[in-house]
Design a protein around this motif. Structure first.
Motif, PDB file in Angstrom:
ATOM      1  N   THR A  74      42.395  70.557   3.277  1.00  0.00           N
ATOM      2  CA  THR A  74      42.655  71.924   2.830  1.00  0.00           C
ATOM      3  C   THR A  74      43.876  72.507   3.519  1.00  0.00           C
ATOM      4  OG1 THR A  74      41.137  72.803   4.515  1.00  0.00           O
ATOM      5  CG2 THR A  74      40.232  72.391   2.298  1.00  0.00           C
ATOM      6  N   PRO A  80      44.927  74.211  -5.309  1.00  0.00           N
ATOM      7  CA  PRO A  80      43.462  74.359  -5.236  1.00  0.00           C
ATOM      8  C   PRO A  80      42.755  73.236  -5.973  1.00  0.00           C
ATOM      9  CG  PRO A  80      44.360  75.838  -6.882  1.00  0.00           C
ATOM     10  CD  PRO A  80      45.545  75.223  -6.178  1.00  0.00           C
ATOM     11  N   GLY A  81      41.444  73.171  -5.784  1.00  0.00           N
ATOM     12  CA  GLY A  81      40.658  72.154  -6.474  1.00  0.00           C
ATOM     13  C   GLY A  81      39.224  72.185  -5.996  1.00  0.00           C
ATOM     14  N   PRO A  82      38.343  71.421  -6.629  1.00  0.00           N
ATOM     15  CA  PRO A  82      36.940  71.382  -6.219  1.00  0.00           C
ATOM     16  C   PRO A  82      36.787  70.799  -4.824  1.00  0.00           C
ATOM     17  CG  PRO A  82      37.392  69.654  -7.801  1.00  0.00           C
ATOM     18  CD  PRO A  82      38.614  70.517  -7.749  1.00  0.00           C
ATOM     19  N   TYR A  83      35.775  71.265  -4.102  1.00  0.00           N
ATOM     20  CA  TYR A  83      35.567  70.813  -2.721  1.00  0.00           C
ATOM     21  C   TYR A  83      35.181  69.330  -2.705  1.00  0.00           C
ATOM     22  CZ  TYR A  83      33.913  70.515   2.065  1.00  0.00           C
ATOM     23  OH  TYR A  83      33.741  70.153   3.373  1.00  0.00           O
ATOM     24  N   LEU A 106      38.559  71.134 -15.488  1.00  0.00           N
ATOM     25  CA  LEU A 106      38.967  71.589 -14.159  1.00  0.00           C
ATOM     26  C   LEU A 106      40.232  72.442 -14.231  1.00  0.00           C
ATOM     27  CD1 LEU A 106      38.345  68.352 -12.027  1.00  0.00           C
ATOM     28  CD2 LEU A 106      36.997  70.455 -12.020  1.00  0.00           C
ATOM     29  N   SER A 107      41.134  72.120 -15.165  1.00  0.00           N
ATOM     30  CA  SER A 107      42.370  72.909 -15.289  1.00  0.00           C
ATOM     31  C   SER A 107      42.074  74.346 -15.705  1.00  0.00           C
ATOM     32  CB  SER A 107      43.321  72.244 -16.298  1.00  0.00           C
ATOM     33  OG  SER A 107      42.857  72.404 -17.623  1.00  0.00           O
ATOM     34  N   THR A 109      39.624  76.037 -14.658  1.00  0.00           N
ATOM     35  CA  THR A 109      39.131  76.724 -13.461  1.00  0.00           C
ATOM     36  C   THR A 109      40.223  76.902 -12.421  1.00  0.00           C
ATOM     37  OG1 THR A 109      36.914  75.806 -13.809  1.00  0.00           O
ATOM     38  CG2 THR A 109      37.422  76.651 -11.595  1.00  0.00           C
ATOM     39  N   TYR A 110      41.019  75.859 -12.191  1.00  0.00           N
ATOM     40  CA  TYR A 110      41.975  75.857 -11.076  1.00  0.00           C
ATOM     41  C   TYR A 110      43.437  76.005 -11.492  1.00  0.00           C
ATOM     42  CZ  TYR A 110      37.850  74.203  -8.603  1.00  0.00           C
ATOM     43  OH  TYR A 110      36.587  74.086  -8.087  1.00  0.00           O
ATOM     44  N   PHE A 114      46.408  71.278  -9.739  1.00  0.00           N
ATOM     45  CA  PHE A 114      45.229  71.304  -8.880  1.00  0.00           C
ATOM     46  C   PHE A 114      45.031  69.948  -8.207  1.00  0.00           C
ATOM     47  CE2 PHE A 114      43.915  70.291 -13.194  1.00  0.00           C
ATOM     48  CZ  PHE A 114      43.005  69.264 -13.060  1.00  0.00           C
TER      49      PHE A 114
END
Length: 539
Positions: A74, A80-83, A106-107, A109-110, A114
């Protein structure tokens, strides 16, 4: 009587004394237990304390590991991106279906840039035309590195024109471009080679006697023979069993890499290498293909005339001989074999797969096929062979071919890139060596660039007057410094093969157009069309 009572009393007294003697050892044992009890309690307390300390240390180590993992993944202002989870990264988020569709979700969301983790491998995803163009074109040098493709890396090991990096890649690319041009790529001489192969294909189609068959094999052979004439200096007969086997292995490689197992291998390579499954076939198939090329190299070595090289292999062998005194030379046997395989594979599967999609889409849309027939008849007629020069006079045909490539989208994920240095991109810092996925599917299906991206519509490449219209978002061959080496050859092949076949034949399917499924049967590294039957009816 008193004596009798006395005897009974004496007997009872003796009996009690014996019982007392028998009880004393038990008391002694009991007393020993009481003496040993504190020692045992101390031992158990020491063991409990040791276990507690071990557990505490284990928890601390896990906490420190998780903290360092999080800090590592991080920091540096990454996109950004999923954990990610330790060891598996975002495998749980990426294993719920086709990777392209998951990245699309995912795009949303982030955003268009990402970060995801495939195991411990960090990957920055670029989604949509603007992000991909900004990276591959506007910052071409920074994004010109080649990323990892685990399903292939075990065989290529950073060698060959596709998977090498830095000066290694630059020298191989420069040499390959020069050599391919010397053998006619981009010139009229290569057009002649394509026409000769098209004539062979037309003869086979006439001999099919208008019976339906799967065109996969014959299209692969015809297209492959064009690149074979450049790399090996010869074409193969359509009845050659070894050639059949070779092309079958190439097609199987495409299918395995694009399957669920193939996608899982690229997402979790460190895990999947220990798990049995069909994904292990990719390495075996590639090794068999390299063995075939090695045999062709031996044949070239035996007949080599340095003053008059007849194919790509012979030119490479001459270059190897020129640099044999240079210990840092990149012109060696490993790079020869892998570069030829790169050219052979790319020059066969991408174009033949696009043609398979082409005929499937034309069967699905007979009204478009009819318009193609009319334009071919008006511009070329039936009495002469199509020429590359005809492309500029046939806007509808050109638009249809572009739309076929856009919908087919043969390499949807693109071959992974990597950044060659720490790179600032859209307010984020991408560390040197980070893999990058400039997803071509997201460009060719971008709703901001194409009005109906999911629909097959040649109007995407035509203006109001019906003339062909170029689109910057048309990137089936990628873009920037890593653009496909043979894109010009591929465009010429698609035009000459398609127009020549439609000039001579009508297409017919045993299945009604409404029932034809044009969606790919596999979408991973490549889009692979479904099997289908097709008849070529003489016009």
């Amino acid at each position: 009587m008193p004596s009798k009572i006395r005897r009974e009393k004496n007997y009872k007294r003796k009996l009690r004394s014996k019982e007392k003697e028998n009880q004393e050892p038990t008391k002694i044992k009991s007393s020993e237990k009481k003496k040993n009890a504190p020692e045992q309690a101390t031992l158990f307390s020491i063991m409990d304390l040791s276990g507690a300390v071990t557990l505490f240390l284990a928890i601390c180590i896990c906490f420190i590991f998780l903290l360092s993992w999080r800090r590592k993944n991080t920091c540096n202002n990454l996109p950004p991106g999923p954990y990610p989870f330790p060891f598996i990264g975002n495998a749980l988020q990426l294993s719920g279906g086709e990777v392209v569709q998951i990245l699309q979700r995912l795009s949303k969301t982030y955003g268009p840039v990402f970060t995801v983790y495939m195991g411990s491998r960090r990957v920055v995803v670029l989604w949509g035309y603007e992000a991909v163009k900004e990276a591959l074109v506007d910052q071409a040098e920074e994004f010109s590195g080649r990323g990892k493709l685990p399903s292939n890396d075990g065989v290529f090991q950073g060698c060959g024109i596709i998977f090498s990096n830095g000066e290694h890649w630059k020298q191989l690319r420069r040499f390959s471009l020069m050599t391919l041009r010397n053998f006619g790529m981009g010139k009229r001489s290569i057009e002649k080679r394509i026409k000769e192969e098209v004539q062979c294909l037309l003869e086979v189609l006439r001999n099919s006697k208008e019976m339906p068959f799967d065109p996969t094999s014959i299209l692969s052979q015809a297209v492959s023979n064009v690149i074979c004439s450049i790399t090996f200096g010869k074409r193969f007969d359509y009845e050659d069993e070894k050639f059949h086997k070779l092309l079958h292995m190439m097609n199987e490689t495409f299918i395995h890499m694009s399957s669920f197992w193939g996608q899982l291998q690229d997402v979790l390579p460190n895990v999947m290498r220990y798990i049995p499954g069909p994904h292990h076939n990719v390495q075996k198939l590639l090794e068999n293909l390299l063995q075939f090329i090695s045999e062709r190299v031996k044949i070239s070595q035996e007949s080599l005339d340095a003053s008059f090289p007849g194919d790509f292999i012979e030119c490479f062998l001459i270059k190897m001989d020129q640099e044999k005194g240079n210990p840092e030379s990149y012109f060696n046997t490993k790079n020869l074999l892998t570069t030829v395989l790169n050219l052979f594979f790319a020059g066969t599967e991408t174009v033949s797969t696009t043609l398979r999609f082409a005929f499937l889409l034309l069967l699905k849309h007979p009204e478009i096929t009819e318009k193609l027939h009319k334009e071919i008849d008006c511009t070329i007629g039936r009495d002469r062979f199509p020429n590359a020069e005809d492309r500029s006079k046939m806007p509808f045909t050109e638009a249809v071919i572009h739309e076929i490539q856009r919908i087919a989208n043969v390499i949807p994920m693109n071959v992974p890139h990597s950044v060659t240095k720490d790179t600032q991109f859209r307010g984020h810092l991408i560390p040197k060596g980070t893999d990058v996925f400039p997803v071509l599917w997201s460009v060719l299906q971008d709703p901001s660039q194409f009005s109906d991206p999911a629909e097959f519509n040649p109007q995407h490449f035509l203006d109001e007057k019906g003339w062909f219209k170029k689109r910057d978002a048309f990137m089936p061959f990628s873009a920037g410094k890593r653009i496909c080496l043979g894109d010009g050859l591929a465009r010429m092949e698609l035009f000459l093969f398609l127009t020549s076949i439609l000039q001579n034949f009508r297409l017919n399917s045993p299945v009604a157009p409404k029932e034809i499924d044009v969606s790919p049967k596999a979408t991973g590294f490549a889009n692979v069309p479904r099997s289908y039957q097709l008849s070529f009816i003489a016009r």
